[in-house]
Design a protein around this motif. Sequence first.
Motif, short mmCIF file in Angstrom:
data_model
loop_
_atom_site.label_atom_id
_atom_site.label_comp_id
_atom_site.label_asym_id
_atom_site.label_seq_id
_atom_site.Cartn_x
_atom_site.Cartn_y
_atom_site.Cartn_z
N ILE A 11 36.99 35.62 28.81
CA ILE A 11 38.24 35.39 28.10
C ILE A 11 39.17 34.57 28.98
N TYR A 12 39.66 33.48 28.42
CA TYR A 12 40.63 32.63 29.12
C TYR A 12 41.92 32.67 28.30
N GLN A 13 42.98 33.12 28.93
CA GLN A 13 44.26 33.28 28.25
C GLN A 13 45.20 32.13 28.62
N SER A 14 45.74 31.49 27.61
CA SER A 14 46.67 30.39 27.84
C SER A 14 48.07 30.93 28.15
N ASN A 15 48.83 30.17 28.90
CA ASN A 15 50.21 30.56 29.18
C ASN A 15 51.14 30.22 28.03
N ILE A 118 62.98 48.07 31.43
CA ILE A 118 64.05 48.28 30.45
C ILE A 118 63.51 48.84 29.13
N LYS A 119 62.27 49.32 29.18
CA LYS A 119 61.63 50.01 28.05
C LYS A 119 61.41 49.12 26.82
N GLN A 120 61.36 47.79 27.04
CA GLN A 120 61.00 46.88 25.94
C GLN A 120 59.49 46.92 25.75
N VAL A 121 58.76 47.20 26.82
CA VAL A 121 57.33 47.46 26.74
C VAL A 121 57.19 48.97 26.92
N THR A 122 56.60 49.61 25.92
CA THR A 122 56.48 51.07 25.93
C THR A 122 55.02 51.46 26.16
N PRO A 123 54.75 52.75 26.36
CA PRO A 123 53.35 53.18 26.53
C PRO A 123 52.47 52.80 25.33
N ASP A 124 53.09 52.60 24.16
CA ASP A 124 52.32 52.26 22.96
C ASP A 124 52.18 50.77 22.71
N THR A 125 52.87 49.94 23.50
CA THR A 125 52.77 48.49 23.33
C THR A 125 51.32 48.06 23.53
N ILE A 126 50.81 47.22 22.63
CA ILE A 126 49.43 46.74 22.75
C ILE A 126 49.38 45.61 23.79
N VAL A 127 48.50 45.79 24.78
CA VAL A 127 48.27 44.76 25.80
C VAL A 127 46.82 44.30 25.70
N PHE A 128 46.55 43.16 26.33
CA PHE A 128 45.21 42.59 26.26
C PHE A 128 44.51 42.74 27.59
N ASN A 129 43.34 43.36 27.56
CA ASN A 129 42.54 43.55 28.77
C ASN A 129 41.50 42.43 28.83
N ASN A 130 41.88 41.33 29.47
CA ASN A 130 40.98 40.17 29.54
C ASN A 130 39.84 40.35 30.53
N MET A 131 39.75 41.53 31.13
CA MET A 131 38.66 41.80 32.07
C MET A 131 37.41 42.34 31.37
N VAL A 132 37.48 42.58 30.06
CA VAL A 132 36.29 43.09 29.36
C VAL A 132 35.14 42.10 29.54
#
Length: 159
Positions: A11-15, A118-132
Motif C-alpha cells: 500500500i502506497y499512501q499519497s500525501n 485535543i480529542k478530534q481523533v478519538t479511540p473510535d476514529t478509523i485509521v488506515f494500517n498501511n503495514m498490512v
Amino acid sequence: MSFSPQSRVWIYQSNRKFTSAEETEILKKLESFTNQWKAHGNELLAKAEIRYGFFIILTVDETQANVTGCSIDSSVRLIKEIEQEYNIDLFNRFNIAYKVNDDVIVNSKEDFETLVNIKQVTPDTIVFNNMVQTLADLNTKWEVPFQNSWHSTVFAHLL
C-alpha cells in the motif's frame, strides 16, 4: 480473476488526494505494469487499484509465481516515477490517514498528534494500517478504530 486471501499487498499512501484525471492516468500506468509484471520470467498474477483517491494498492497472488526482489524493485521504481510525475509523496510513513465521516484525511504525524491531544481523533476514529501484508488483512485489518491500531501504541500517552 480471484486472488488468494494470502496474496501479498503493498500500500502506497499519497500525501494528497488524486484528481479524477490523475487517478485515471495512474490506473492506466499501474494496469499496464501489472499486466506485464514478471518474476524471473514468470508472469505474476497481479492487480493494482486506487482506493479513496489516496491509496495505491498492488496485489500479487503468489500461488502462481513468487515475487522476487527484482520484481519488487521494479514496482518501487514505477511508484517513484508516479510520485515524481504527479508531485506527490507516496513513501512518507509519517503521514497518517484517517476518516472523518466518510472522508479520508492525511496529516503529518505532528498534526495527527495534535488532533489526538485535543480529542478530534478519538479511540473510535478509523485509521488506515498501511503495514498490512496480505489480501485477507487488507480486507479485515486495514481500516481499524484508532484504539485497535498500531497508531494507538505510538500515541498512547495522549489517550
